[in-house]
Structures are given as structure tokens and as C-alpha cells.
Design a protein around this motif. Structure first.
Motif, PDB file in Angstrom:
ATOM      1  N   LEU A  70      -2.249  -1.424  -4.510  1.00  0.00           N
ATOM      2  CA  LEU A  70      -1.437  -0.660  -3.562  1.00  0.00           C
ATOM      3  C   LEU A  70      -0.579   0.372  -4.281  1.00  0.00           C
ATOM      4  O   LEU A  70      -0.376   1.482  -3.779  1.00  0.00           O
ATOM      5  N   GLY A  71      -0.111   0.015  -5.462  1.00  0.00           N
ATOM      6  CA  GLY A  71       0.682   0.962  -6.242  1.00  0.00           C
ATOM      7  C   GLY A  71      -0.127   2.128  -6.769  1.00  0.00           C
ATOM      8  O   GLY A  71       0.418   3.194  -7.074  1.00  0.00           O
ATOM      9  N   ASP A  72      -1.450   1.930  -6.863  1.00  0.00           N
ATOM     10  CA  ASP A  72      -2.339   2.987  -7.357  1.00  0.00           C
ATOM     11  C   ASP A  72      -3.134   3.609  -6.212  1.00  0.00           C
ATOM     12  O   ASP A  72      -4.281   4.036  -6.400  1.00  0.00           O
ATOM     13  N   GLY A  73      -2.556   3.695  -5.047  1.00  0.00           N
ATOM     14  CA  GLY A  73      -3.298   4.116  -3.863  1.00  0.00           C
ATOM     15  C   GLY A  73      -3.255   5.584  -3.539  1.00  0.00           C
ATOM     16  O   GLY A  73      -3.580   5.979  -2.404  1.00  0.00           O
ATOM     17  N   ALA A  74      -2.918   6.436  -4.496  1.00  0.00           N
ATOM     18  CA  ALA A  74      -2.777   7.871  -4.203  1.00  0.00           C
ATOM     19  C   ALA A  74      -4.100   8.506  -3.772  1.00  0.00           C
ATOM     20  O   ALA A  74      -4.107   9.516  -3.080  1.00  0.00           O
TER      21      ALA A  74
END
Length: 236
Positions: A81-85
């Protein structure tokens, strides 16, 4: 710069913006063996999404709402989720209940306090990280008693419904839908949804079961989360 060049540049910029491809959606499955690869419907559900849609089945056999987190598996989800860009939205489907039941050392959770708190925490943390949580009630077992499906997961399903209502989270009531489907087909047909041979039981799924319940999931998911309908093949 000549005045006539400004409208021309504006048209080029607008064309470039319109031509830019839309970001795809991502779906992450979190749950137990009834959702996991080879024993559940998760992989079959992922196969129902378009190739552009990323679908990751992180469900694992034997996990409860407590042990999934305790083993660090939820950390994998939060990292994603933190790497969802690169995605428009990430939908996190969460289904637990089977292994939260009593009698399973290291996995069982307290029904009154731990289980609802765990499910609520998954929702809150996914949402805080920009994800879209979707709660799923536990898939029914296919054991019959006096001609009726014995739904020993009913209390856990009811708790998930309560959490979904309290947190305003989309809910796929798979327990109710799968119970109705299994009841309608009867025990002989229901047995065909299981794994074969020594792996046969009334909980886990073979290919036919995975196909059947992934279809039920996909249809209801498109109904409860309309934005996902366009990401699924053959579901509108």
C-alpha cells in the motif's frame, strides 16, 4: 512567440493529457485457506480480472485474523500500500473466521474482543494507507445435518457484517451467498466442489469449487464495489 502558436500549443498539451493511459487498479486478497492458492477461490477470482488489473493473492492456509498479523504477513500488505503510486486504487479484500474459531492453538481468537477488533483494525489501517478495504464473510463449510447446511461460521459472519456496518466498509456476504448455493445443490453436488482423494474435506475447494465461488464473489464484488466492475471480465 506568435499569438497563433499559443492555441496550437494548448491543443498539443490537451491531446497529450488525453492520450496518457489511465492507471490500473490493484486488488490484494488477505485471508485463510478458503481464499488461498490451491485450496481456495482466490486464484480463480484473480483470473476473472482484466490483464491490466493487478491481483495479488496473499491469503495463506491456517491463518486467523490474529496469526496473519502476528506472522508479519500484514506487513507485506502495508508495504504494498505504501508503494501504490503506480495504481489508481488498491482494493484490499479481507476474509477471516475459519481459524478464529475455538480449538486451534496459536490461531484462535476471542470471539467477543479480539476478532471484531482485528477486523476493524485491518479496515482502519488499509484505509489510512490509501487502500479501499472490502470485508468478506467466511465461505461456508459444506457439511449437511438433517438435510441442511450446518453453518458453524454464522456468528463470525455476523460479526464481520457488524464491523462493515460500523466502519461503513463495503461487504461481500460470501457466507450467506455460499450457504444458499450449497443448500440448493445438496450434499452430492456440493461434494464435487471439494478436492479429491485423500485431500477431500468439506471446507477446502478443488477446481470446480474455486470456479463456482469465484464467480459468486466476482458478481457480488461488482455489485458492492461498482468501480471494480470495469476491471472484471464478463461482469458488468
Amino acid at each position: 512567440m506568435p499569438r497563433f502558436a499559443l492555441p496550437f500549443l494548448s491543443m498539443l498539451l490537451a491531446a497529450h493529457v488525453q492520450a496518457a493511459p489511465a492507471l490500473p487498479d490493484r486488488v490484494i486478497l488477505v485471508g485463510d485457506s478458503t481464499m488461498a492458492s490451491t485450496t481456495g477461490y482466490g486464484d480463480a477470482l484473480c483470473a476473472r480480472f482484466t490483464p491490466e488489473t493487478s491481483c495479488l493473492n496473499l491469503a495463506r492456509g491456517g491463518r486467523s485474523s490474529g496469526s496473519f498479523r502476528a506472522e508479519g504477513r500484514w506487513d507485506e500488505v502495508t508495504k504494498l500500500l505504501g508503494d501504490g503510486a503506480g495504481f489508481r486504487k488498491t482494493y484490499v479484500l479481507v476474509q477471516f473466521g475459519h481459524n478464529d474459531q475455538p480449538g486451534k492453538p496459536g490461531r484462535s481468537t476471542d470471539f467477543v474482543t479480539e476478532f471484531p477488533a482485528n477486523m476493524k483494525r485491518y479496515v482502519e489501517e488499509a484505509r489510512a494507507l490509501g487502500g479501499v478495504p472490502v470485508l468478506v464473510t467466511p465461505l461456508t463449510r459444506r457439511s449437511f445435518k438433517d438435510g441442511y447446511v450446518h453453518n458453524d461460521l454464522a456468528p463470525w459472519a455476523a460479526t464481520v457484517r457488524d464491523v462493515a456496518r460500523a466502519t461503513k466498509t463495503p461487504l461481500v456476504d460470501l457466507n450467506a451467498l455460499s450457504l444458499a448455493a450449497v443448500q440448493a445443490m445438496g450434499p452430492q453436488e456440493a461434494d464435487k466442489l471439494a478436492r479429491t482423494g485423500a485431500n477431500f474435506d468439506y471446507t477446502h475447494l478443488g477446481p470446480a469449487g474455486a470456479e463456482r465461488f469465484s464467480g459468486i464473489m466476482a458478481k457480488e464484488l461488482a455489485r458492492k464495489v461498482p468501480a471494480l466492475a470495469a476491471d472484471m471480465r464478463g461482469v458488468r
